[in-house]
Scaffold this motif. Structure first.
Motif, PDB file in Angstrom:
ATOM      1  N   THR B 127       0.818  -1.215   0.000  1.00 43.88           N
ATOM      2  CA  THR B 127       0.000   0.000   0.000  1.00 43.88           C
ATOM      3  C   THR B 127       0.851   1.264   0.000  1.00 43.88           C
ATOM      4  O   THR B 127       0.803   2.067  -0.917  1.00 43.88           O
ATOM      5  CB  THR B 127      -0.928   0.030   1.236  1.00 43.88           C
ATOM      6  N   LEU B 128       1.636   1.424   1.056  1.00 45.06           N
ATOM      7  CA  LEU B 128       2.370   2.668   1.267  1.00 45.06           C
ATOM      8  C   LEU B 128       3.395   2.935   0.165  1.00 45.06           C
ATOM      9  O   LEU B 128       3.505   4.059  -0.341  1.00 45.06           O
ATOM     10  CB  LEU B 128       3.062   2.579   2.635  1.00 45.06           C
ATOM     11  N   VAL B 129       4.137   1.894  -0.192  1.00 40.16           N
ATOM     12  CA  VAL B 129       5.232   2.083  -1.147  1.00 40.16           C
ATOM     13  C   VAL B 129       4.725   2.615  -2.493  1.00 40.16           C
ATOM     14  O   VAL B 129       5.259   3.602  -3.014  1.00 40.16           O
ATOM     15  CB  VAL B 129       6.047   0.777  -1.285  1.00 40.16           C
ATOM     16  N   PRO B 130       3.681   2.031  -3.083  1.00 42.81           N
ATOM     17  CA  PRO B 130       3.149   2.619  -4.329  1.00 42.81           C
ATOM     18  C   PRO B 130       2.627   4.045  -4.146  1.00 42.81           C
ATOM     19  O   PRO B 130       2.812   4.889  -5.027  1.00 42.81           O
ATOM     20  CB  PRO B 130       2.000   1.679  -4.710  1.00 42.81           C
ATOM     21  N   TRP B 131       1.981   4.310  -2.994  1.00 39.49           N
ATOM     22  CA  TRP B 131       1.500   5.676  -2.759  1.00 39.49           C
ATOM     23  C   TRP B 131       2.646   6.665  -2.782  1.00 39.49           C
ATOM     24  O   TRP B 131       2.584   7.693  -3.438  1.00 39.49           O
ATOM     25  CB  TRP B 131       0.786   5.780  -1.404  1.00 39.49           C
ATOM     26  N   VAL B 132       3.698   6.349  -2.027  1.00 39.49           N
ATOM     27  CA  VAL B 132       4.836   7.270  -1.955  1.00 39.49           C
ATOM     28  C   VAL B 132       5.428   7.485  -3.345  1.00 39.49           C
ATOM     29  O   VAL B 132       5.757   8.608  -3.731  1.00 39.49           O
ATOM     30  CB  VAL B 132       5.909   6.731  -0.976  1.00 39.49           C
TER      31      VAL B 132
END
Lengths: 282, 288
Positions: B127-132
């Motif tokens: 989740t977080l990694v693609p968002w960043v």
């Protein structure tokens, strides 16, 4: 006057916001894992060995490995931890030694998990020549959860009122008899809570088992204490970073099984503690 | 006969009481035993301040400065995120929340603390990694920032529960005194409760940071593991812990690389020891 009240409202709003900033992501994490992991869960997933280089099949050996490790860790840590708690609550005087013991417990709790892994590798795997085995991993995890068990058992023992002990002494019981028959039985729920929390922690940790027991891919059950084994947390790490093209479903499913195991144990511990506090007669 | 039995049991209890001291010393000794061998060939100053970590080149270079900076950067980011939120949440739970909400929140915080780090790492990856990556238009989302955000969530349960304890143990008379003087609830919290609980809150923050520095799996999965000196929080970094976890499997036993990883372990052990002792001093000061 109005200004101070407005200030209070604004301040409380921000405090509430801070709380939401913790609660919402945690809720999201749980929802995402449950939603995407649930379709993967079926009997085959739970009971089959991994197949096709972990891209299909189940996670049974990893579940079994984790269960063995957790049981081994608790067999090692519970007696030592409980006795250490008895020492601190019943025997220790308020002196330098006690202070050092407490400091050592705090430090043991603070040692990074990967350093436990190094320690387990140096002591159990290499020095004692246990090799990478369930025995090495369980002992490493056991030392890691020792502080949890000591701290919560000690709290449980200390919460037994002193008057209980006085009555027992006045009836002519010795110190050990008093501990064995009066203090311990009244502290069991608290000790149980600590033990289960320790189990949960041992089940979820990855770094301490990396070099002491975990097998990358071993589609069979361990036969003895000296065998390597798969373990759920390590398996999740492997299929999400080391093996390309694993179906998302399998990753989420593994995460869900691990999460359910750990959270279930924690919930049980919380419920026991809650019931105990409600029922406590003193 | 009974006396002998009790004597043995009591000695056994004493021995177990001393077990924690024994294990802490044992851990340190075994780290030293394997780690100090490195300094026969490598200068300690070069180890701590060397800028290059190329353990498998010939000859290997073992400078852990990039790893230390990586750990510091991720920890600093996590601290900036988790301290205000964690302390705020602790104040909310201790002072503002209604009783029912308070109970539920405390259980929630406890469950957050229980989520295994590898699960948080996994969820961060998906989740977080693609968002960043998308928000900052980066070639990769595996950055120090992603690590900081995820680790903030591992520090928060520690910060919240210990800070809440500290607020709870402020004597009730302080609060009643302030309220009786006409202060609002918030003024009381801000001017009386927080200063009175400050050393406990400081300890909470330190223990939270201690947890972040020692955290391994999540950080290894989402910070990108590039052993370079970081110039921005949007770059991949590699921490001390991740280095051990990622490389020990491949290091040949008895090689310089193997000793170097144990030496990194010594650094981590000493760091966490210092943090815990200081935090303990603060907690103790509070109780006097």
């Amino acid at each position: 006057m109005r200004n101070t009240q407005r200030a209070e409202k604004i301040a409380f709003f921000f405090l509430f916001l801070a709380t939401l900033l913790i609660v919402i992501p945690v809720g999201l994490i749980l929802v995402i894992i449950i939603q995407k992991g649930l379709p993967a869960i079926n009997w085959q997933f739970i009971s089959d060995v991994p197949r096709q280089g972990m891209r299909a099949g189940g996670i049974y050996p990893a579940i079994v490995g984790t269960v063995y490790l957790v049981i081994g860790a608790i067999i090692f840590a519970l007696p030592i931890g409980l006795m250490a708690a008895i020492y601190l609550s019943e025997y220790a005087k308020d002196n330098l030694l006690t202070r050092v013991i407490k400091l050592a417990i705090v430090n043991l709790a603070g040692v990074p998990s990967v350093v436990y892994g190094l320690f387990g590798l140096a002591l159990f795997v290499i020095f004692f020549k246990f090799g990478a085995s369930i025995l090495s991993g369980a002992l490493t995890l056991g030392i890691m959860i020792l502080p949890i068990i000591i701290t919560s058992s000690r709290e449980a023992l200390e919460s037994v009122p002193y008057s209980f002990r006085e009555v027992s002494f006045s009836l002519g019981a010795s110190k050990w008899q008093t501990i064995r028959h009066i203090v311990l039985p009244n502290a069991i729920p608290g000790i149980l809570t600590g033990t289960i929390l320790g189990l949960g922690r041992a089940a979820g940790e990855t770094a301490p088992i990396l070099f002491t027991v975990a097998a990358f891919y071993l589609p069979q059950l361990p036969h003895s204490l000296f065998d390597q084994a798969m373990a759920l947390p390590y398996h999740l790490y492997v299929i999400s970073t080391q093996v390309p093209n694993v179906d998302e479903k399998i990753r989420y499913g593994t995460a869900l099984v691990l999460l359910v195991m750990v959270l279930f144990m924690n919930l049980v511990a919380i419920v026991i503690r809650y019931q105990f506090r409600k029922k406590k007669k003193w | 006969m009974r006396k002998i039995k009790e004597f043995i049991i009591e000695k056994l209890i004493l021995i177990c009481g001393l077990a924690s001291i024994f294990f802490v010393i044992l851990i340190f000794l075994f780290l030293l035993k394997e780690g100090l061998a490195l300094f026969k060939t490598i200068n300690p100053a070069k180890f701590l301040f060397g800028k290059n970590w190329y353990p498998i080149s010939e000859p290997g270079q073992f400078g852990i400065l990039p790893l230390i900076l990586g750990s510091l950067l991720v920890t600093l980011g996590a601290a900036i995120i988790s301290i205000p939120i964690g302390v705020g949440c602790a104040v909310y739970i201790a002072e503002v929340a209604p009783l029912k909400v308070k109970e539920i929140l405390k259980v929630g915080i406890e469950l957050l603390a229980a989520i295994p780090s590898v699960v948080l790492g996994f969820i961060g990856m998906v989740t977080l990694v693609p968002w960043v990556r998308n928000i900052f238009h980066l070639p990769t989302g595996l950055t120090a920032l992603s690590g900081s955000i995820m680790l903030a969530f591992m520090a928060m349960p520690t910060i919240v529960s210990i800070a809440e304890d500290a607020l709870y143990s402020v004597p009730k008379t302080y609060k009643e005194g302030a309220l009786a003087l006409g202060a609002t609830h918030w003024q009381t919290i801000y001017r009386v409760m927080l200063p009175a609980a400050s050393s406990g809150i400081l300890a909470a923050v330190m223990l939270g940071i201690g947890r972040v520095i020692g955290e391994t799996m999540a950080v290894m999965m989402i910070t990108g593991n590039a052993a370079l000196i970081p110039h921005s929080i949007l770059q991949p970094v590699r921490t001390l812990t991740a280095t051990i976890a990622a490389e020990m499997g491949e290091a040949v036993m008895g090689s310089e690389h193997y000793f170097a990883l144990f030496a990194v372990g010594i650094v981590l052990f000493v760091l966490s020891f210092m943090i815990n002792v200081t935090a303990d001093l603060f907690l103790h000061k509070d109780k006097r």
